[in-house]
Design a protein around this motif. Structure first.
Motif, PDB file in Angstrom:
ATOM      1  N   SER A 144       0.827  -1.208   0.000  1.00  0.00           N
ATOM      2  CA  SER A 144       0.000   0.000   0.000  1.00  0.00           C
ATOM      3  C   SER A 144       0.860   1.256   0.000  1.00  0.00           C
ATOM      4  N   ILE A 234      -5.969   4.421  -8.828  1.00  0.00           N
ATOM      5  CA  ILE A 234      -6.940   3.342  -8.649  1.00  0.00           C
ATOM      6  C   ILE A 234      -6.250   2.104  -8.073  1.00  0.00           C
ATOM      7  N   THR A 237      -5.551   2.607  -4.420  1.00  0.00           N
ATOM      8  CA  THR A 237      -6.783   2.477  -3.642  1.00  0.00           C
ATOM      9  C   THR A 237      -7.120   1.013  -3.395  1.00  0.00           C
ATOM     10  N   ILE A 241      -7.432  -0.856   0.261  1.00  0.00           N
ATOM     11  CA  ILE A 241      -8.625  -1.633   0.619  1.00  0.00           C
ATOM     12  C   ILE A 241      -8.230  -3.059   0.992  1.00  0.00           C
TER      13      ILE A 241
END
Length: 503
Positions: A144, A234, A237, A241
């Motif tokens: 991440s 994107i 993200t 998540i």
């Protein structure tokens, strides 16, 4: 008399503790299995979608930055590299830019592999005490952070290609995919039976395949619609998540795991224990079998990392493919992998009663033929023919790991998986340099040399597995208690109860 009564009381207490432990184990196993059945496939699916999206976008950006910042061509000359569609405008620059790009790719891959290679030496034995969940959550956190840094890199036009080293550091120091895969397979070995293990490991492969297909199909449309930077956003993200969902919902699969600190990881006694367990003498040529299987698995990872980004470069050079052509091919190739996984395990292996090793030999044989065809490809359908021949080409990795869980005692599975992951971390330090050097030398004369080398290495892997089959054929079978089974607890309880005797 008093001593006998006390001894009997202690034995009864022990039996009660065994009953409580079995109930606790069953409860944890059931809840963890439900958690794993939902979460692990989701983890691999999302990480593959994010990786596929970001890899195409970052490849465009790095090619463009190489052209502008490192080779000092004009922005207008280099701008076509940012497009998902390949045009003849970059024809004269293609070889020069690709050659420099391979240097950047080699260095970043080596750095990205150092951290996982080091961590895997410690984490296999460490996870036997402190659990499997950290091996999954830590790499996702690092992924991440790296994805966020990649977005920042994409937004800052003034940064050259070598700045990609900075954005991979969080992923590298947290273990990257090597530690993540080791954690996932250890969790599966904790929570599955021997009969269901091959199928579950194939579902992991299917999750990877579906994620790759989705990423490959969506990527060119997103690149045209929103551009490279927003595609990276994107992907970031999705990584965030993935980390948040896993950290909240994934339950620990190892019964009795205790919290561990970062300082507890770097204990060299853990490395010594792993090496001792993996290389100790074993009856019936078991040590030779483990080492041969490890070598075959490591060589398959060698070619995976070696080809890496060169597959796209090869098709650009040899077949003049645009990115959309390569993504379409990748999607169809992954669909073939999906079908091959189902047919190979759910139908052929189950119906014909073939062992994991036999199907793995078939897998390496088909991969050998696949890359032999692709090495001499002159038109696009040759690439698709190779993929069709390699219907079972992706089965070897999961099935070798599944086979390990069936021939090893439960306490040694994590050590061997850690050894596999450590070697998989070291392999990228060698294979990209070797492949990139070969590609640079043969770029103008025979770019298919990298495919021919891959075919040769898969042939070696097939021979190694045939040797293992021969060793097992001439040796007695050895089996161990399944890792998730409560039979051992039941037996212990029965022995304690039957040992009470008269007071």
């Amino acid at each position: 008399m008093t001593g006998t009564i006390m001894e009997s009381s202690e034995t009864m207490a022990s039996a009660e503790q065994a009953t409580e432990r079995r109930a606790s184990t069953n409860a944890i196993s059931e809840s963890s299995e439900r958690s794993i059945s939902i979460i692990l496939e989701f983890i691999l699916f999302l990480i593959m979608v994010a990786s596929t999206l970001s890899s195409t976008a970052i490849s465009n950006i790095v090619l463009y930055r190489t052209c502008v910042h490192s080779l000092h061509h004009s922005v207008e000359e280099c701008r076509p590299f940012l497009s998902p569609d390949k045009s003849n405008e970059t024809k004269d620059l293609e070889i020069e830019v690709q050659r420099y790009f391979t240097y950047v790719s080699t260095v970043t891959t080596i750095i990205d592999s150092l951290g996982p290679a080091l961590l895997c030496l410690f984490l296999g034995v460490w996870s036997n005490t402190y659990g499997r969940k950290p091996l999954i959550v830590w790499p996702l956190f690092g992924k991440s952070l790296s994805a966020i840094l990649t977005v920042i890199y994409g937004m800052m036009d003034g940064l050259g290609p070598w700045w990609t080293i900075v954005m991979i550091i969080p992923s590298a120091v947290s273990g990257s995919l090597s530690v993540l895969i080791a954690g996932i397979y250890c969790s599966l070995s904790d929570m599955t039976t021997e009969k269901s293990r091959s199928i579950r490991m194939m579902t992991m492969q299917i999750a990877v395949s579906v994620g790759s297909v989705v990423g490959s199909l969506v990527s060119p449309h997103l690149l045209k619609s929103v551009g490279n930077v927003y595609v990276l956003l994107i992907a970031a993200t999705l990584n965030v998540i993935n980390y948040a969902t896993t950290n909240i919902w994934l339950q620990e699969s190892l019964v009795g795991a205790i919290p561990g600190s970062l300082s507890s990881v770097f204990d060299f006694a853990l490395v010594k224990e792993m090496v001792t367990e993996c290389f100790k003498r074993r009856p019936n040529n078991m040590r030779a079998q483990i080492l041969l299987l490890t070598a075959a698995n490591s060589l398959s990872i060698f070619v995976l990392y070696g080809l890496g980004g060169l597959a796209y470069m090869y098709t650009r050079r040899k077949l003049h493919w645009a990115l959309k052509d390569f993504n379409q091919y990748s999607a169809i190739n992954v669909l073939i992998v999906f079908i091959g996984s189902y047919v190979g395990v759910a139908i052929i292996q189950k119906r014909l009663k073939l062992s994991d090793l036999s199907v793995s030999v078939l897998s390496f044989a088909s991969a050998t033929a696949d890359y032999a065809i692709k090495s001499f490809a002159v038109v696009s359908w040759h690439m698709y023919l190779g993929s069709a021949v390699s219907l079972f080409g992706s089965l070897s990795g999961p099935l070798i790991r599944s086979f390990f869980t069936k021939i090893l005692p439960v306490e040694e599975i994590a050590q061997v998986f850690a050894l596999l992951s450590a070697i998989e971390g070291i392999v990228p330090l060698i294979s990209p340099a070797m492949y990139n050097a070969l590609y640079n030398v043969t770029l103008s004369s025979f770019p298919g040399a990298i495919m021919l080398l891959t075919s040769f290495i898969n042939g070696i892997c097939m021979i190694l597995l045939i040797i293992v089959i021969y060793l097992r054929w001439e040796s007695p079978m050895i089996s161990y208690q399944s890792v998730n089974s409560t039979d051992a607890v039941d037996n212990e309880e029965d022995e304690n109860i039957s040992g009470l005797g008269p007071v």
